[in-house]
Design a protein around this motif. Sequence first.
Motif: not given
Length: 287
Positions: A260-283
Amino acid sequence: MMNEDAMALSQTQTGAQTGAQTQAQIAKVDPVWARILTEAEQAIHDEPLLGGLVHQSVLHHKSLERAMSYRISLKLASGEMSDQMLREICDEAMGDDPAIGQAIRADIAAVYDRDPACHRFLQPVLFFKGFQAVQAYRVGHWLWQQGRRDLAYFIQMRVSEVFGIDIHPAARIGKGIMIDHAHSIVIGETAVVGDNVSMLHSVTLGGTGKEEEDRHPKIGDGVLIGAGAKVLGNIRVGNCSRIAAGSVVLSEVPPCKTVAGVPAKIVGEAGCDQPAMTMDQILKSGA
């Protein structure tokens, strides 16, 4: 001897039985298409005013490929090229490359599974411009691979004009793609998008200058790209990673991370195994 009313009833019952048998046969070999046909009939029952649209776009056709050829050609037709000519091109592409039909089905399932506004397989086929634009791109990509570059550029131009989405026909895009809302999507010439990727509106997969070689991002499988994110340059975004909305990504993203950010930096893990499937965008904290 049967009277006319009894004969008519018998014919109606026979026709209904034949229709049910046909539907059952289709469902065995193509469950996605069978479901779309069932939903199309229900849509006409619920809203008769859409009968012409649904018949012409779905029920009139023998396969999902033919239905998509019709839908794409009707959308992209203009005074410069007729829908009949475009339909012949689409039919040729889908007939030559069965992978296009497989990708169409995977994309429909992806939209249905991931978009809370999608309640039927029929909706992307009839109404969702993100889905329709990607299928038109697939025809343009086939043309590009056949060496028919100018015709591929024509498809790209019309997709941009009609849907507001600019995908270069040379870009490589996998299956199971969900592009939600889809306004102002830009995907460059040497970009690669893996399978089961989800992205929202105003995403750019672009370059960083005037370089002419391999200059666009490589998006791994299962990646979620938030609204307005810009991924620039020949960089790799690892499988099952997550890019926060509004981020500008200029460097490699490891698999299964959130940036996240400009420029983007690593802010943590993806939050789940399949983020594209869950569509969870909350950090989340520590996510």
